[in-house]
Design an enzyme around this catalytic site. Sequence first.
Site, PDB file in Angstrom:
ATOM      1  CE  LYS A  61       4.112  -2.906  -2.058  1.00  0.00           C
ATOM      2  NZ  LYS A  61       4.894  -1.775  -1.454  1.00  0.00           N
TER       3      LYS A  61
ATOM      4  CE  LYS B  62       2.965  -2.102   2.172  1.00  0.00           C
ATOM      5  NZ  LYS B  62       3.903  -0.929   2.652  1.00  0.00           N
TER       6      LYS B  62
END
Length: 324
Positions: free
Chosen positions: A247, A194
Amino acid sequence: MDLVKRPRRLRVNSILRDMIRETSLDVGDLIYPLFVVPGDNIKEEIDSMPGVYHFSIDLLVEEVKEVSDLGIPAILLFGVPSYKDELGSEAYSEEGIVQKAVREIKEKVPEIVVITDVCMCGYTIHGHCGIVENGQVLNDKTVDYIAKIALSHVEAGADIVAPSDMMDGRVAAIRKLLDSKGFVNTPIMAYSAKYASSFYGPFREAANSFPQFGDRKSYQMDYGNSNEALREIALDIEEGADIVMIKPALSYLDIIRRVKDNFNIPIAAYNVSGEYSMVKAAAKMGWIDEKSVVLEILTSIKRAGADIVITYFAKDVAKWLITL
């Protein structure tokens, strides 16, 4: 006479093109994110994310029924609490907004897979993803709370938990706690790579999770790094992650590809709020055709190696795929 190479032979009509297409997008690949808020009879559009809403639990259940009827197999649930404190206590409360929503969804729409985001940023007054002392986010102390939140979600009926905090060791802590309570078959979908991305802006409005000081670069990843993502993925797999997530998705297709080439594990990719809102804004101005652009983007995410795509376009895509 030299033979002319003619790859165009297999492009001459749509039937041939479809027959040899290497990558296809299916409704079964999609996860639809949803935001639940306290109250009743609430469906309020989020200004920066046209077509995405805050739902109270009663109307959320209706939305989930529609999602399931479209063939979308799973939702990813985010809660917007009525109360925030230093410890994000509503995040692990039995009567927290997510816990109540999960119980209601699993009672009314049991066939849908409910995935819950496990984090603290939307529940703390400082807006960071953990316990803060002296201006620092404490890793090990936070991990205990993250595991506690995950357990509360699973006890409410969540099918999968998805820790998004990026604290070191949190997957192992969640796995250990879930197993000790008998939830050995509950998968963990870890936000493993992330990145500290500027594409999260609209989401932070939706979740009311803006950090009140500093930024999240001390725990989310530097967008210039690729090898680091492989290290993070390897650690999460070692700790017990069942699915790993990259992400954002669109600016990180190379990361998805590298993970696919290096690990034998299901990969999820999150087509995040900023990516969604840019398309919506350009389509509103008439600069692009929304449907064709969205299908191209999501197919590119699959082509890069993602098995699962989390996207706010999921409902639209499900409807479009029916008519293709």
